[in-house]
Design a protein around this motif. Structure first.
Motif, mmCIF file in Angstrom:
data_model
loop_
_atom_site.group_PDB
_atom_site.id
_atom_site.type_symbol
_atom_site.label_atom_id
_atom_site.label_comp_id
_atom_site.label_asym_id
_atom_site.label_seq_id
_atom_site.Cartn_x
_atom_site.Cartn_y
_atom_site.Cartn_z
ATOM 1 N N UNK A 93 -9.337 -2.057 -6.143
ATOM 2 C CA UNK A 93 -8.649 -3.345 -6.106
ATOM 3 C C UNK A 93 -7.195 -3.051 -6.436
ATOM 4 N N UNK A 94 -6.297 -3.470 -5.571
ATOM 5 C CA UNK A 94 -4.897 -3.065 -5.694
ATOM 6 C C UNK A 94 -3.990 -4.281 -5.794
ATOM 7 N N UNK A 95 -3.071 -4.242 -6.740
ATOM 8 C CA UNK A 95 -2.058 -5.288 -6.850
ATOM 9 C C UNK A 95 -0.945 -5.000 -5.864
ATOM 10 N N UNK A 96 -0.806 -5.849 -4.875
ATOM 11 C CA UNK A 96 0.274 -5.726 -3.916
ATOM 12 C C UNK A 96 1.324 -6.791 -4.246
ATOM 13 N N UNK A 97 1.834 -7.523 -3.278
ATOM 14 C CA UNK A 97 2.913 -8.479 -3.524
ATOM 15 C C UNK A 97 3.115 -9.354 -2.296
ATOM 16 N N UNK A 98 3.721 -10.516 -2.497
ATOM 17 C CA UNK A 98 4.124 -11.312 -1.332
ATOM 18 C C UNK A 98 5.239 -10.608 -0.563
ATOM 19 N N UNK A 99 5.874 -9.612 -1.196
ATOM 20 C CA UNK A 99 6.915 -8.843 -0.512
ATOM 21 C C UNK A 99 6.350 -8.077 0.674
ATOM 22 N N UNK A 117 -2.461 -14.742 4.590
ATOM 23 C CA UNK A 117 -2.800 -13.319 4.473
ATOM 24 C C UNK A 117 -2.761 -12.568 5.798
ATOM 25 N N UNK A 118 -2.627 -13.280 6.901
ATOM 26 C CA UNK A 118 -2.589 -12.599 8.199
ATOM 27 C C UNK A 118 -1.222 -12.006 8.516
ATOM 28 N N UNK A 119 -0.213 -12.348 7.721
ATOM 29 C CA UNK A 119 1.142 -11.842 7.941
ATOM 30 C C UNK A 119 1.345 -10.520 7.199
ATOM 31 N N UNK A 120 2.016 -9.591 7.874
ATOM 32 C CA UNK A 120 2.390 -8.323 7.257
ATOM 33 C C UNK A 120 3.905 -8.143 7.425
ATOM 34 N N UNK A 121 4.582 -7.829 6.342
ATOM 35 C CA UNK A 121 6.028 -7.611 6.399
ATOM 36 C C UNK A 121 6.377 -6.522 7.415
ATOM 37 N N UNK A 122 7.404 -6.794 8.222
ATOM 38 C CA UNK A 122 7.898 -5.847 9.221
ATOM 39 C C UNK A 122 9.238 -5.297 8.741
ATOM 40 N N UNK A 123 9.200 -4.141 8.106
ATOM 41 C CA UNK A 123 10.415 -3.558 7.542
ATOM 42 C C UNK A 123 11.444 -3.247 8.623
ATOM 43 N N UNK A 124 10.974 -2.915 9.821
ATOM 44 C CA UNK A 124 11.885 -2.544 10.904
ATOM 45 C C UNK A 124 12.668 -3.739 11.438
ATOM 46 N N UNK A 125 12.217 -4.945 11.107
ATOM 47 C CA UNK A 125 12.863 -6.152 11.622
ATOM 48 C C UNK A 125 13.694 -6.861 10.553
ATOM 49 N N UNK A 178 10.281 -2.433 0.150
ATOM 50 C CA UNK A 178 9.984 -1.217 0.910
ATOM 51 C C UNK A 178 8.822 -0.454 0.276
ATOM 52 N N UNK A 179 8.906 -0.254 -1.036
ATOM 53 C CA UNK A 179 7.876 0.516 -1.729
ATOM 54 C C UNK A 179 6.508 -0.121 -1.647
ATOM 55 N N UNK A 180 6.432 -1.413 -1.924
ATOM 56 C CA UNK A 180 5.143 -2.095 -1.915
ATOM 57 C C UNK A 180 4.562 -2.192 -0.506
ATOM 58 N N UNK A 181 5.431 -2.414 0.489
ATOM 59 C CA UNK A 181 4.945 -2.520 1.865
ATOM 60 C C UNK A 181 4.393 -1.188 2.352
ATOM 61 N N UNK A 182 5.133 -0.121 2.122
ATOM 62 C CA UNK A 182 4.654 1.194 2.536
ATOM 63 C C UNK A 182 3.388 1.587 1.777
ATOM 64 N N UNK A 220 0.597 -11.214 -5.579
ATOM 65 C CA UNK A 220 1.219 -12.246 -6.408
ATOM 66 C C UNK A 220 2.621 -12.613 -5.922
ATOM 67 N N UNK A 221 3.007 -13.851 -6.237
ATOM 68 C CA UNK A 221 4.393 -14.253 -6.071
ATOM 69 C C UNK A 221 5.158 -13.858 -7.322
ATOM 70 N N UNK A 222 6.039 -14.732 -7.789
ATOM 71 C CA UNK A 222 6.813 -14.471 -9.012
ATOM 72 C C UNK A 222 5.901 -14.699 -10.215
ATOM 73 N N UNK A 223 5.542 -13.618 -10.899
ATOM 74 C CA UNK A 223 4.551 -13.694 -11.979
ATOM 75 C C UNK A 223 5.215 -14.074 -13.297
ATOM 76 N N UNK A 224 4.830 -15.227 -13.806
ATOM 77 C CA UNK A 224 5.272 -15.639 -15.135
ATOM 78 C C UNK A 224 4.028 -16.046 -15.921
ATOM 79 N N UNK A 225 4.207 -16.779 -17.023
ATOM 80 C CA UNK A 225 3.083 -17.146 -17.865
ATOM 81 C C UNK A 225 3.257 -16.574 -19.255
#
Length: 348
Positions: free
Chosen positions: A125-131, A148-156, A165-169, A190-195
């Motif tokens: 189980x891996x913590x990724x990001x909305x990034x 969840x069907x969207x994936x960041x396109x770094x090339x665009x 960059x780090x989280x996407x790769x 996660x989005x912006x994590x507070x609490x």
């Protein structure tokens, strides 16, 4: 609780790491947490003992392992049934050397997955990001909803930043590796994590609130955030631990979209004598500053548009709504004041 064996949680000193370990221990799991240096082990155990009592620590073991070094990882994986890979590098600024953030995210993930596979572990189980979700899709204005069907396109992307960059790769590697090696992977975004902060070693993401309280934010930008309470992020990690239906799935950990000026309004209403700013920074100034690098680079892609991340899938998994942004903001403020992490500004 379904018997799952020993769980390895990477990044035990981190904000999400501590909260996730706390919830796993609360449910009776045996947990092994990684720390970059055992000199910080006492920080983790003291915090968890305050929350759960000393007895709960009998199910916790801390081991030394660094994301950028092979040493210690084989031992950390021994006897483990599930890896919760949470550790990463987060900075408030945008470093001139992006590898300071990219390497721990990508190389660290590669290291964790390879050592897990070598140990015969088939569940991560891996913590990724909305990034890794909502960028590089050509959105420059208006409102758009991402799932969840969207994936960041770094090339665009015209403007990238190290964390994105780090989280996407890292996520791209994780899914490819999991498929190739037959690993049941779940990613949580996660989005912006507070609490509520558990101790003085809280996440820099709490700066969204602490900066306002301390008067370090003289004016707010117009952009907003999909805020999430750390307690919900931890709950999702535990739920994924217990639910086979999460295998091969991504989950957005995001409550409602909240503009930064609204965050300031909520804090100001609760703490009217702390002098919370009412000033705003024009978008053009943010864009100009960001073009030269620095912290503003991290939000330039969100200026002038509204990125909404739909957390309905994860709420369905939890069987309840996420903690609302207002409650998360106020819980953050209350905890950092109680812990003495902020100092009330002296009126000028």
């Amino acid at each position: 609780m379904t018997e799952q064996g020993l769980i390895l949680v990477t990044g035990a000193t981190g904000f999400v790491g501590k909260w996730t370990i706390l919830e796993l221990l609360r449910k009776g799991y045996r947990v092994r947490g990684t720390v970059r240096s055992l000199t910080r082990a006492g920080e983790v155990t003291d915090t968890l003992a305050r929350e759960l009592g000393q007895g709960a620590l009998s199910n916790l073991e801390l081991v030394e392992a660094d994301l950028l070094d092979d040493k210690g990882w084989a031992k950390a994986m021994a006897g483990v049934s599930t890896v919760q890979h949470i550790a990463t590098a987060i900075r408030a600024d945008e470093p001139k050397d992006q590898d300071l953030v990219i390497r721990p995210a990508l190389e660290g993930t590669q290291r964790v997955f390879r050592f897990a596979d070598a140990a015969g572990i088939k569940r991560i189980i891996m913590t990724s990001s909305i990034a890794t979700v909502g960028y590089g899709h050509g959105q420059t204005s208006g409102r758009r909803v991402y799932d969840e069907t969207y994936f960041t396109n770094l090339d665009n992307m015209k403007w990238t930043w190290a964390y994105c960059v780090g989280k996407t790769r890292a996520e791209q590697f994780a899914w490819a590796f999991a498929k190739e090696h037959g690993i049941d992977l779940t990613t949580i975004h996660p989005g912006a994590i507070i609490g509520p902060a558990l101790d003085e070693h809280a996440s820099i993401s709490l700066g969204m609130v602490t900066g306002l309280l301390e008067g370090k934010v003289p004016a707010t930008p117009s952009n907003g955030f999909s805020i999430i309470d750390v307690r919900d992020v931890a709950a999702l990690h535990v739920e994924a631990q217990e639910n086979p239906e999460t295998f091969g799935q991504r989950y957005l950990a995001t409550a409602e979209y909240t503009p930064f000026p609204k965050v300031a309004d909520i804090v100001r209403e609760a703490y009217p004598d702390w002098g919370i700013t009412t000033k705003r920074v024009p978008d053009w100034i943010i864009k100009l500053i960001a073009s030269f690098g620095g912290p503003a680079r991290q939000i330039i892609n969100d200026i002038g548009n509204e990125k909404v991340f739909d957390g309905a899938k994860a709420e369905k998994l939890l069987g309840r709504k996420f903690i609302g942004a207002r409650e998360a903001i106020l819980a953050t403020a209350e905890s950092v004041i109680k812990l003495g992490l902020v100092t009330k500004p002296v009126p000028k």
